[in-house]
Design a protein around this motif. Sequence first.
Motif, PDB file in Angstrom:
ATOM      1  N   CYS A   1       0.878  -1.153   0.000  1.00  0.00           N
ATOM      2  CA  CYS A   1       0.000   0.000   0.000  1.00  0.00           C
ATOM      3  C   CYS A   1       0.917   1.204   0.000  1.00  0.00           C
ATOM      4  O   CYS A   1       1.307   1.709   1.027  1.00  0.00           O
ATOM      5  N   LEU A   2       1.294   1.650  -1.178  1.00  0.00           N
ATOM      6  CA  LEU A   2       2.413   2.571  -1.314  1.00  0.00           C
ATOM      7  C   LEU A   2       1.970   3.997  -1.064  1.00  0.00           C
ATOM      8  O   LEU A   2       0.923   4.434  -1.494  1.00  0.00           O
ATOM      9  N   GLY A   3       2.812   4.759  -0.413  1.00  0.00           N
ATOM     10  CA  GLY A   3       2.469   6.139  -0.145  1.00  0.00           C
ATOM     11  C   GLY A   3       3.617   6.838   0.530  1.00  0.00           C
ATOM     12  O   GLY A   3       4.711   6.323   0.628  1.00  0.00           O
ATOM     13  N   ASP A   4       3.408   8.051   0.985  1.00  0.00           N
ATOM     14  CA  ASP A   4       4.455   8.812   1.638  1.00  0.00           C
ATOM     15  C   ASP A   4       4.614   8.350   3.073  1.00  0.00           C
ATOM     16  O   ASP A   4       3.672   8.332   3.849  1.00  0.00           O
ATOM     17  N   GLY A   5       5.828   7.955   3.441  1.00  0.00           N
ATOM     18  CA  GLY A   5       6.095   7.532   4.806  1.00  0.00           C
ATOM     19  C   GLY A   5       6.135   8.722   5.733  1.00  0.00           C
ATOM     20  O   GLY A   5       6.338   9.852   5.327  1.00  0.00           O
ATOM     21  N   THR A   6       5.986   8.449   6.986  1.00  0.00           N
ATOM     22  CA  THR A   6       5.980   9.528   7.960  1.00  0.00           C
ATOM     23  C   THR A   6       7.360   9.808   8.520  1.00  0.00           C
ATOM     24  O   THR A   6       7.566  10.811   9.165  1.00  0.00           O
ATOM     25  N   ASP A   7       8.330   8.898   8.231  1.00  0.00           N
ATOM     26  CA  ASP A   7       9.646   9.123   8.810  1.00  0.00           C
ATOM     27  C   ASP A   7      10.756   8.710   7.851  1.00  0.00           C
ATOM     28  O   ASP A   7      11.751   8.151   8.229  1.00  0.00           O
ATOM     29  N   GLY A   8      10.553   9.000   6.578  1.00  0.00           N
ATOM     30  CA  GLY A   8      11.634   8.793   5.629  1.00  0.00           C
ATOM     31  C   GLY A   8      11.624   7.467   4.921  1.00  0.00           C
ATOM     32  O   GLY A   8      12.563   7.147   4.234  1.00  0.00           O
ATOM     33  N   GLU A   9      10.572   6.667   5.026  1.00  0.00           N
ATOM     34  CA  GLU A   9      10.534   5.402   4.298  1.00  0.00           C
ATOM     35  C   GLU A   9       9.318   5.362   3.383  1.00  0.00           C
ATOM     36  O   GLU A   9       8.482   4.494   3.431  1.00  0.00           O
ATOM     37  N   SER A  10       9.191   6.329   2.508  1.00  0.00           N
ATOM     38  CA  SER A  10       8.120   6.298   1.521  1.00  0.00           C
ATOM     39  C   SER A  10       8.550   5.422   0.361  1.00  0.00           C
ATOM     40  O   SER A  10       9.682   5.003   0.260  1.00  0.00           O
ATOM     41  N   ASN A  11       7.613   5.153  -0.554  1.00  0.00           N
ATOM     42  CA  ASN A  11       7.946   4.286  -1.675  1.00  0.00           C
ATOM     43  C   ASN A  11       8.789   5.009  -2.714  1.00  0.00           C
ATOM     44  O   ASN A  11       9.423   4.379  -3.544  1.00  0.00           O
ATOM     45  N   GLY A  12       8.786   6.330  -2.713  1.00  0.00           N
ATOM     46  CA  GLY A  12       9.678   7.083  -3.578  1.00  0.00           C
ATOM     47  C   GLY A  12       9.265   7.144  -5.021  1.00  0.00           C
ATOM     48  O   GLY A  12      10.034   7.590  -5.860  1.00  0.00           O
ATOM     49  N   ASP A  13       8.037   6.704  -5.375  1.00  0.00           N
ATOM     50  CA  ASP A  13       7.645   6.692  -6.771  1.00  0.00           C
ATOM     51  C   ASP A  13       7.597   8.088  -7.367  1.00  0.00           C
ATOM     52  O   ASP A  13       8.273   8.399  -8.323  1.00  0.00           O
ATOM     53  N   GLY A  14       6.711   8.917  -6.809  1.00  0.00           N
ATOM     54  CA  GLY A  14       6.605  10.277  -7.286  1.00  0.00           C
ATOM     55  C   GLY A  14       6.050  10.390  -8.688  1.00  0.00           C
ATOM     56  O   GLY A  14       6.151  11.435  -9.316  1.00  0.00           O
TER      57      GLY A  14
ATOM     58  N   ASP B   1       6.203   1.585   7.872  1.00  0.00           N
ATOM     59  CA  ASP B   1       6.598   2.605   8.840  1.00  0.00           C
ATOM     60  C   ASP B   1       7.853   2.162   9.574  1.00  0.00           C
ATOM     61  O   ASP B   1       8.902   2.015   8.959  1.00  0.00           O
ATOM     62  N   ASP B   2       7.785   1.881  10.866  1.00  0.00           N
ATOM     63  CA  ASP B   2       8.967   1.523  11.641  1.00  0.00           C
ATOM     64  C   ASP B   2       9.261   0.023  11.639  1.00  0.00           C
ATOM     65  O   ASP B   2      10.167  -0.424  12.346  1.00  0.00           O
ATOM     66  N   SER B   3       8.498  -0.769  10.885  1.00  0.00           N
ATOM     67  CA  SER B   3       8.637  -2.215  10.929  1.00  0.00           C
ATOM     68  C   SER B   3       8.895  -2.792   9.548  1.00  0.00           C
ATOM     69  O   SER B   3       8.606  -2.169   8.529  1.00  0.00           O
TER      70      SER B   3
ATOM     71  N   VAL C   1      10.059  -7.168  12.353  1.00  0.00           N
ATOM     72  CA  VAL C   1      11.278  -6.689  12.993  1.00  0.00           C
ATOM     73  C   VAL C   1      11.335  -5.172  12.847  1.00  0.00           C
ATOM     74  O   VAL C   1      10.630  -4.591  12.026  1.00  0.00           O
ATOM     75  N   SER C   2      12.170  -4.559  13.640  1.00  0.00           N
ATOM     76  CA  SER C   2      12.348  -3.119  13.575  1.00  0.00           C
ATOM     77  C   SER C   2      13.034  -2.715  12.276  1.00  0.00           C
ATOM     78  O   SER C   2      14.045  -3.298  11.893  1.00  0.00           O
ATOM     79  N   ARG C   3      12.484  -1.729  11.602  1.00  0.00           N
ATOM     80  CA  ARG C   3      13.109  -1.222  10.386  1.00  0.00           C
ATOM     81  C   ARG C   3      14.469  -0.593  10.676  1.00  0.00           C
ATOM     82  O   ARG C   3      15.392  -0.665   9.857  1.00  0.00           O
ATOM     83  N   GLU C   4      14.623  -0.026  11.852  1.00  0.00           N
ATOM     84  CA  GLU C   4      15.844   0.698  12.172  1.00  0.00           C
ATOM     85  C   GLU C   4      17.034  -0.225  12.392  1.00  0.00           C
ATOM     86  O   GLU C   4      18.127   0.016  11.868  1.00  0.00           O
ATOM     87  N   ASP C   5      16.839  -1.317  13.182  1.00  0.00           N
ATOM     88  CA  ASP C   5      17.985  -2.150  13.547  1.00  0.00           C
ATOM     89  C   ASP C   5      17.743  -3.658  13.420  1.00  0.00           C
ATOM     90  O   ASP C   5      18.613  -4.456  13.740  1.00  0.00           O
ATOM     91  N   GLY C   6      16.572  -4.066  12.941  1.00  0.00           N
ATOM     92  CA  GLY C   6      16.291  -5.475  12.760  1.00  0.00           C
ATOM     93  C   GLY C   6      15.870  -6.213  14.019  1.00  0.00           C
ATOM     94  O   GLY C   6      15.697  -7.433  13.991  1.00  0.00           O
ATOM     95  N   LYS C   7      15.689  -5.525  15.122  1.00  0.00           N
ATOM     96  CA  LYS C   7      15.287  -6.174  16.360  1.00  0.00           C
ATOM     97  C   LYS C   7      13.914  -6.816  16.203  1.00  0.00           C
ATOM     98  O   LYS C   7      12.981  -6.224  15.665  1.00  0.00           O
ATOM     99  N   GLY C   8      13.772  -8.076  16.693  1.00  0.00           N
ATOM    100  CA  GLY C   8      12.511  -8.790  16.587  1.00  0.00           C
ATOM    101  C   GLY C   8      11.404  -8.118  17.378  1.00  0.00           C
ATOM    102  O   GLY C   8      11.604  -7.710  18.526  1.00  0.00           O
ATOM    103  N   LEU C   9      10.222  -8.012  16.779  1.00  0.00           N
ATOM    104  CA  LEU C   9       9.086  -7.374  17.428  1.00  0.00           C
ATOM    105  C   LEU C   9       8.011  -8.383  17.828  1.00  0.00           C
ATOM    106  O   LEU C   9       7.565  -8.397  18.958  1.00  0.00           O
ATOM    107  N   TRP C  10       7.576  -9.232  16.878  1.00  0.00           N
ATOM    108  CA  TRP C  10       6.540 -10.205  17.207  1.00  0.00           C
ATOM    109  C   TRP C  10       6.466 -11.266  16.122  1.00  0.00           C
ATOM    110  O   TRP C  10       7.026 -11.114  15.042  1.00  0.00           O
TER     111      TRP C  10
END
Length: 433
Positions: free
Chosen positions: A23-36, A377-379, A391-400
């Motif tokens: 579901c591509l769109g503008d990310g809220t913290d720098g991880e958008s799909n970048g299509d433009g 987003d962050d995952s 996992v966390s997008r930032e560092d790969g830490k397992g979430l669930w």
Amino acid sequence: MGPISRRGVLGTCGTALAFGAGCLGDGTDGESNGDGDGSAAEGGTWPSFRGGPSNAAVADADGFDEKPTERWTIDLPTGPGTAAIADGTAYLAAGSTLSAIDLANGDERWTVSLEGTRTGSPAIAEDAVVCPDAAGLLVVGRDGGDRRHVPYDGETTARLTARQQAGPTVPSSPTVVDDTAYVGTPDGDLVAIGLAESAVTWRSPATTGWTSLAQQRRTAGGVTSPAVADDRVVVGTESGIAAFDAADGSSEWTHDTERAVRSAPTVVDGTVYVGGPTPVALAAEDGAVQWGGEGAASLSLQGTRVQELPPMVPSVAVGDERVVIHESDERLVALDRGDGSRRWAVPLEEVESLSRPAGSTGAVQYASSWSSPVIADDSVVVGTSAGVVAVSREDGKGLWRVPTDGRVVASPAVVDGAIVVGDGGGTVRALEA
């Protein structure tokens, strides 16, 4: 097929939860799909295997740092593909059927039969759903009516039979742009089908033939799910990566690889990204290497002989900063989008252990799932041989992790607060925050 057996409604619609392929769109913290370029999925839809023509697999949604609950589960024939979703309906192909499922409660709205077994996942056009089989493309109105089957034309007998005897074909899911569906055929061609005319617009050979490398692997030639951007169609083949003019199918460029490419390419901001043990970034305009490729160090399996090199699968997720890859040894790897350097790598066994009973020990044995990851987003979310993990997008830490009865090969799809994903046994789940 009779009514779908709903195994339980275990939750209600809640906080928006988005995963899966795009579901591509503008990310809220720098991880958008970048299509433009307007090719990203519109809000409220999940139109194709990787969520939109670019195949970027980025969802503009948050809330994935918490384990989701099940909204419903249903049983379909074995091996359901990735869902396409629009207007509150999830379209799923499994076995030789295409089904429309109510996203809110898992009820079956309609089911139709394919001409044969599905060869890819469905995609949504303006007023229809399309799904490939071995002989052509099934086109069905979103209400289950106006059923048409468009044959691929060309050579689909002796050559296809020989390939099927050698091994399974490469799954190719259609990508729909401006009422044209682009899809790879089981015998190694790329076709464009005009949906209004219900006819093949053009058909181009996407491979240089059944290569000796493919013969050594005993695999069939094939074409991956296409990425379409800037009037160009990019696919992976047994021989490498190829780009075609979207209007007439003429070849624009090719990039040879030592590995078969079975992962759908992603095209974002003028760059083509392909995953696997030797990921590569190419200029979309001419195929020039920007980073990676066979000259770079492999992420794993270094020293393997050429004829034994594993194919490049599954597909990558590409955000503003990262390219995320699901490796064949069941780990996620995040690379810097600019230069291909590694940001982090995490064995998915570590995530699986989050749900083990206290005090349990022992290693988990995995078979590769080939599910493609999604940046949400962050995952980062992906299917494994034992469930769906984040996992966390930032560092790969397992979430669930949400466990499943069967191996998850399909990629998740996300829309309207639900994650829809099926496992190899035919169980499809809708998850929500």
